[in-house]
Design a protein around this motif. Structure first.
Motif, PDB file in Angstrom:
ATOM      1  N   TYR A   9       0.848  -1.192   0.000  1.00 31.91           N
ATOM      2  CA  TYR A   9       0.000   0.000   0.000  1.00 31.91           C
ATOM      3  C   TYR A   9       0.886   1.245   0.000  1.00 31.91           C
ATOM      4  CZ  TYR A   9      -3.758  -3.175   1.440  1.00 31.91           C
ATOM      5  OH  TYR A   9      -4.679  -4.197   1.500  1.00 31.91           O
ATOM      6  N   LEU A  10       0.648   2.119  -0.960  1.00 28.32           N
ATOM      7  CA  LEU A  10       1.396   3.382  -1.044  1.00 28.32           C
ATOM      8  C   LEU A  10       0.469   4.526  -0.674  1.00 28.32           C
ATOM      9  CD1 LEU A  10       3.249   2.933  -4.485  1.00 28.32           C
ATOM     10  CD2 LEU A  10       4.166   2.518  -2.193  1.00 28.32           C
ATOM     11  N   VAL A  11       0.916   5.395   0.250  1.00 31.00           N
ATOM     12  CA  VAL A  11       0.111   6.552   0.638  1.00 31.00           C
ATOM     13  C   VAL A  11       0.979   7.795   0.534  1.00 31.00           C
ATOM     14  CG1 VAL A  11      -1.442   7.520   2.354  1.00 31.00           C
ATOM     15  CG2 VAL A  11      -1.093   5.044   2.278  1.00 31.00           C
ATOM     16  N   ASP A  12       0.670   8.667  -0.453  1.00 32.77           N
ATOM     17  CA  ASP A  12       1.446   9.893  -0.667  1.00 32.77           C
ATOM     18  C   ASP A  12       0.566  10.889  -1.398  1.00 32.77           C
ATOM     19  OD1 ASP A  12       3.448  11.849  -1.710  1.00 32.77           O
ATOM     20  OD2 ASP A  12       4.881  10.380  -0.943  1.00 32.77           O
ATOM     21  N   ASP A  13       0.609  12.159  -0.987  1.00 32.87           N
ATOM     22  CA  ASP A  13      -0.255  13.161  -1.619  1.00 32.87           C
ATOM     23  C   ASP A  13       0.344  13.722  -2.902  1.00 32.87           C
ATOM     24  OD1 ASP A  13       1.719  14.375   0.057  1.00 32.87           O
ATOM     25  OD2 ASP A  13       0.687  16.293  -0.167  1.00 32.87           O
ATOM     26  N   ASP A  14       1.572  13.328  -3.240  1.00 31.29           N
ATOM     27  CA  ASP A  14       2.211  13.760  -4.481  1.00 31.29           C
ATOM     28  C   ASP A  14       1.994  12.687  -5.541  1.00 31.29           C
ATOM     29  OD1 ASP A  14       3.990  14.351  -6.596  1.00 31.29           O
ATOM     30  OD2 ASP A  14       5.366  15.379  -5.240  1.00 31.29           O
ATOM     31  N   ASP A  15       1.188  13.010  -6.545  1.00 34.77           N
ATOM     32  CA  ASP A  15       0.832  12.023  -7.568  1.00 34.77           C
ATOM     33  C   ASP A  15       2.057  11.524  -8.328  1.00 34.77           C
ATOM     34  OD1 ASP A  15      -1.290  10.578  -8.989  1.00 34.77           O
ATOM     35  OD2 ASP A  15      -0.658  11.765 -10.715  1.00 34.77           O
ATOM     36  N   ARG A  16       3.031  12.397  -8.539  1.00 38.39           N
ATOM     37  CA  ARG A  16       4.248  11.978  -9.253  1.00 38.39           C
ATOM     38  C   ARG A  16       5.022  10.948  -8.446  1.00 38.39           C
ATOM     39  NH1 ARG A  16       7.010  17.654 -10.049  1.00 38.39           N
ATOM     40  NH2 ARG A  16       6.266  17.713  -7.898  1.00 38.39           N
ATOM     41  N   VAL A  17       5.088  11.160  -7.149  1.00 36.87           N
ATOM     42  CA  VAL A  17       5.774  10.199  -6.279  1.00 36.87           C
ATOM     43  C   VAL A  17       5.040   8.867  -6.293  1.00 36.87           C
ATOM     44  CG1 VAL A  17       6.405   9.662  -3.888  1.00 36.87           C
ATOM     45  CG2 VAL A  17       6.764  11.971  -4.800  1.00 36.87           C
ATOM     46  N   LEU A  18       3.704   8.917  -6.202  1.00 34.37           N
ATOM     47  CA  LEU A  18       2.922   7.688  -6.232  1.00 34.37           C
ATOM     48  C   LEU A  18       3.183   6.886  -7.504  1.00 34.37           C
ATOM     49  CD1 LEU A  18      -0.694   8.390  -4.876  1.00 34.37           C
ATOM     50  CD2 LEU A  18       1.070   6.928  -3.882  1.00 34.37           C
ATOM     51  N   ARG A  19       3.164   7.582  -8.651  1.00 33.48           N
ATOM     52  CA  ARG A  19       3.376   6.882  -9.928  1.00 33.48           C
ATOM     53  C   ARG A  19       4.769   6.277  -9.999  1.00 33.48           C
ATOM     54  NH1 ARG A  19       0.771  11.468 -12.276  1.00 33.48           N
ATOM     55  NH2 ARG A  19       2.793  12.190 -13.073  1.00 33.48           N
ATOM     56  N   ALA A  20       5.765   7.042  -9.541  1.00 36.35           N
ATOM     57  CA  ALA A  20       7.148   6.556  -9.595  1.00 36.35           C
ATOM     58  C   ALA A  20       7.348   5.342  -8.694  1.00 36.35           C
ATOM     59  CB  ALA A  20       8.115   7.671  -9.202  1.00 36.35           C
ATOM     60  N   LEU A  21       6.804   5.412  -7.495  1.00 37.98           N
ATOM     61  CA  LEU A  21       6.945   4.294  -6.561  1.00 37.98           C
ATOM     62  C   LEU A  21       6.188   3.064  -7.061  1.00 37.98           C
ATOM     63  CD1 LEU A  21       6.599   6.075  -3.092  1.00 37.98           C
ATOM     64  CD2 LEU A  21       8.697   5.315  -4.228  1.00 37.98           C
ATOM     65  N   LYS A  22       5.019   3.310  -7.639  1.00 39.13           N
ATOM     66  CA  LYS A  22       4.245   2.177  -8.161  1.00 39.13           C
ATOM     67  C   LYS A  22       4.999   1.487  -9.291  1.00 39.13           C
ATOM     68  CE  LYS A  22      -0.227   0.745  -9.978  1.00 39.13           C
ATOM     69  NZ  LYS A  22      -1.613   1.156 -10.334  1.00 39.13           N
ATOM     70  N   ARG A  23       5.597   2.266 -10.193  1.00 37.35           N
ATOM     71  CA  ARG A  23       6.374   1.671 -11.289  1.00 37.35           C
ATOM     72  C   ARG A  23       7.536   0.859 -10.741  1.00 37.35           C
ATOM     73  NH1 ARG A  23       5.699   6.705 -13.879  1.00 37.35           N
ATOM     74  NH2 ARG A  23       7.785   7.347 -13.194  1.00 37.35           N
ATOM     75  N   LEU A  24       8.227   1.427  -9.761  1.00 40.87           N
ATOM     76  CA  LEU A  24       9.388   0.757  -9.185  1.00 40.87           C
ATOM     77  C   LEU A  24       8.988  -0.578  -8.549  1.00 40.87           C
ATOM     78  CD1 LEU A  24      12.067   2.523  -6.974  1.00 40.87           C
ATOM     79  CD2 LEU A  24      11.284   0.227  -6.472  1.00 40.87           C
ATOM     80  N   LEU A  25       7.948  -0.547  -7.740  1.00 42.06           N
ATOM     81  CA  LEU A  25       7.545  -1.761  -7.025  1.00 42.06           C
ATOM     82  C   LEU A  25       6.886  -2.781  -7.956  1.00 42.06           C
ATOM     83  CD1 LEU A  25       6.199   0.015  -3.838  1.00 42.06           C
ATOM     84  CD2 LEU A  25       8.163  -1.531  -3.936  1.00 42.06           C
ATOM     85  N   SER A  26       6.115  -2.299  -8.914  1.00 42.90           N
ATOM     86  CA  SER A  26       5.485  -3.216  -9.875  1.00 42.90           C
ATOM     87  C   SER A  26       6.530  -3.922 -10.718  1.00 42.90           C
ATOM     88  CB  SER A  26       4.507  -2.452 -10.770  1.00 42.90           C
ATOM     89  OG  SER A  26       3.446  -1.901 -10.022  1.00 42.90           O
ATOM     90  N   SER A  27       7.583  -3.191 -11.078  1.00 45.80           N
ATOM     91  CA  SER A  27       8.650  -3.801 -11.886  1.00 45.80           C
ATOM     92  C   SER A  27       9.394  -4.875 -11.108  1.00 45.80           C
ATOM     93  CB  SER A  27       9.642  -2.732 -12.358  1.00 45.80           C
ATOM     94  OG  SER A  27      10.384  -2.203 -11.264  1.00 45.80           O
ATOM     95  N   ASP A  28       9.294  -4.815  -9.772  1.00 47.26           N
ATOM     96  CA  ASP A  28       9.924  -5.839  -8.934  1.00 47.26           C
ATOM     97  C   ASP A  28       8.954  -6.975  -8.609  1.00 47.26           C
ATOM     98  OD1 ASP A  28      12.453  -6.458  -7.568  1.00 47.26           O
ATOM     99  OD2 ASP A  28      11.307  -6.320  -5.712  1.00 47.26           O
ATOM    100  N   GLY A  29       7.777  -6.927  -9.221  1.00 45.94           N
ATOM    101  CA  GLY A  29       6.830  -8.031  -9.066  1.00 45.94           C
ATOM    102  C   GLY A  29       5.801  -7.870  -7.968  1.00 45.94           C
ATOM    103  N   HIS A  30       5.711  -6.676  -7.384  1.00 42.77           N
ATOM    104  CA  HIS A  30       4.773  -6.474  -6.280  1.00 42.77           C
ATOM    105  C   HIS A  30       3.413  -5.995  -6.773  1.00 42.77           C
ATOM    106  CE1 HIS A  30       7.852  -7.066  -3.246  1.00 42.77           C
ATOM    107  NE2 HIS A  30       8.623  -6.191  -3.856  1.00 42.77           N
ATOM    108  N   SER A  31       2.368  -6.423  -6.079  1.00 37.06           N
ATOM    109  CA  SER A  31       1.029  -5.877  -6.288  1.00 37.06           C
ATOM    110  C   SER A  31       0.928  -4.598  -5.473  1.00 37.06           C
ATOM    111  CB  SER A  31      -0.025  -6.885  -5.830  1.00 37.06           C
ATOM    112  OG  SER A  31      -1.319  -6.332  -5.922  1.00 37.06           O
ATOM    113  N   VAL A  32       0.459  -3.509  -6.095  1.00 36.71           N
ATOM    114  CA  VAL A  32       0.508  -2.191  -5.456  1.00 36.71           C
ATOM    115  C   VAL A  32      -0.878  -1.543  -5.456  1.00 36.71           C
ATOM    116  CG1 VAL A  32       1.567   0.091  -5.498  1.00 36.71           C
ATOM    117  CG2 VAL A  32       2.894  -1.900  -6.245  1.00 36.71           C
ATOM    118  N   ALA A  33      -1.220  -0.913  -4.327  1.00 34.90           N
ATOM    119  CA  ALA A  33      -2.445  -0.115  -4.222  1.00 34.90           C
ATOM    120  C   ALA A  33      -2.055   1.289  -3.776  1.00 34.90           C
ATOM    121  CB  ALA A  33      -3.410  -0.744  -3.222  1.00 34.90           C
ATOM    122  N   CYS A  34      -2.574   2.313  -4.469  1.00 32.19           N
ATOM    123  CA  CYS A  34      -2.162   3.697  -4.211  1.00 32.19           C
ATOM    124  C   CYS A  34      -3.289   4.534  -3.613  1.00 32.19           C
ATOM    125  CB  CYS A  34      -1.709   4.353  -5.525  1.00 32.19           C
ATOM    126  SG  CYS A  34      -0.257   3.587  -6.258  1.00 32.19           S
TER     127      CYS A  34
END
Length: 203
Positions: A9-34
């Motif tokens: 679970y990612l919680v951040d009010d900066d949409d750019r940070v959320l997208r970047a973190l989601k890409r990073l974690l998804s590329s490592d095989g994780h299921s992500v919820a923002c």
């Protein structure tokens, strides 16, 4: 039957940070919820789903510590990783003392975040396994009669049947019957197994 896959679970009010973190974690095989704020996360958070949460400390409204406190005050156990835009030693100490897995500074390094998430997922798995073991033990204990519980306590304390009979004011033959039924209900064959089972629950 396998349970649900772990979610980060990612919680951040900066949409750019959320997208970047989601890409990073998804590329490592994780299921992500923002989520963009604490309230939205807590509204949709399902404690039955395994995983961890990566929280921005400086969220508008309820901050990261607020989420940590809200989860701790309920039944949810969720390993947390904090992100902050500035190095804040008192804040990091507070977070870690309250059980956070890590406290990372933005911009976060890929290797540091992935390592923290991996550690958090291991912790989550261990907590869930311990919880299942405790629940199983509580179910077994609930099947014991009051006298069988007394016998269990004395057996774990190292008393022999004759000693238990003396303490409970009955005969050794009766204690053997109670002891056999107690061991059967607890699903153990030896005193050593019983002691280990009870020790895990107390630990």
């Amino acid at each position: 039957m396998a349970g649900p896959a772990p979610t980060v679970y990612l919680v951040d009010d900066d949409d750019r940070v959320l997208r970047a973190l989601k890409r990073l974690l998804s590329s490592d095989g994780h299921s992500v919820a923002c989520y963009s704020n604490a309230e939205e996360f807590l509204l949709h958070h399902d404690p039955e789903v395994p995983g961890c949460a990566v929280l921005d400390l400086g969220l508008p409204g309820m901050d990261g510590f607020g989420i940590q406190d809200a989860l701790a005050s309920g039944t949810a156990q969720r390993p947390l990783i904090f992100l902050t835009g500035r190095g804040d030693i008192p804040a990091s100490v507070r977070a870690m003392k309250a059980g956070a897995v890590d406290f990372l500074t933005k911009p976060v390094e890929r290797s540091a975040l992935l390592a923290a998430v991996a550690q958090a997922l291991v912790r989550d798995k261990e907590m869930r396994q311990n919880g299942e073991q405790r629940s199983s033990l509580e179910q077994r204990l609930s099947k014991l009669t009051p006298r069988e519980r007394e016998v269990l306590t004395l057996v774990v304390a190292g008393r022999l049947n004759k000693q238990i009979a003396g303490e409970l004011g009955t005969v050794e033959k009766t204690i053997k019957v109670h002891r056999g039924r107690m061991m059967n209900k607890m699903g153990v064959r030896t005193v050593a197994d019983l002691v280990r089972l009870v020790a895990r629950q107390q630990g």
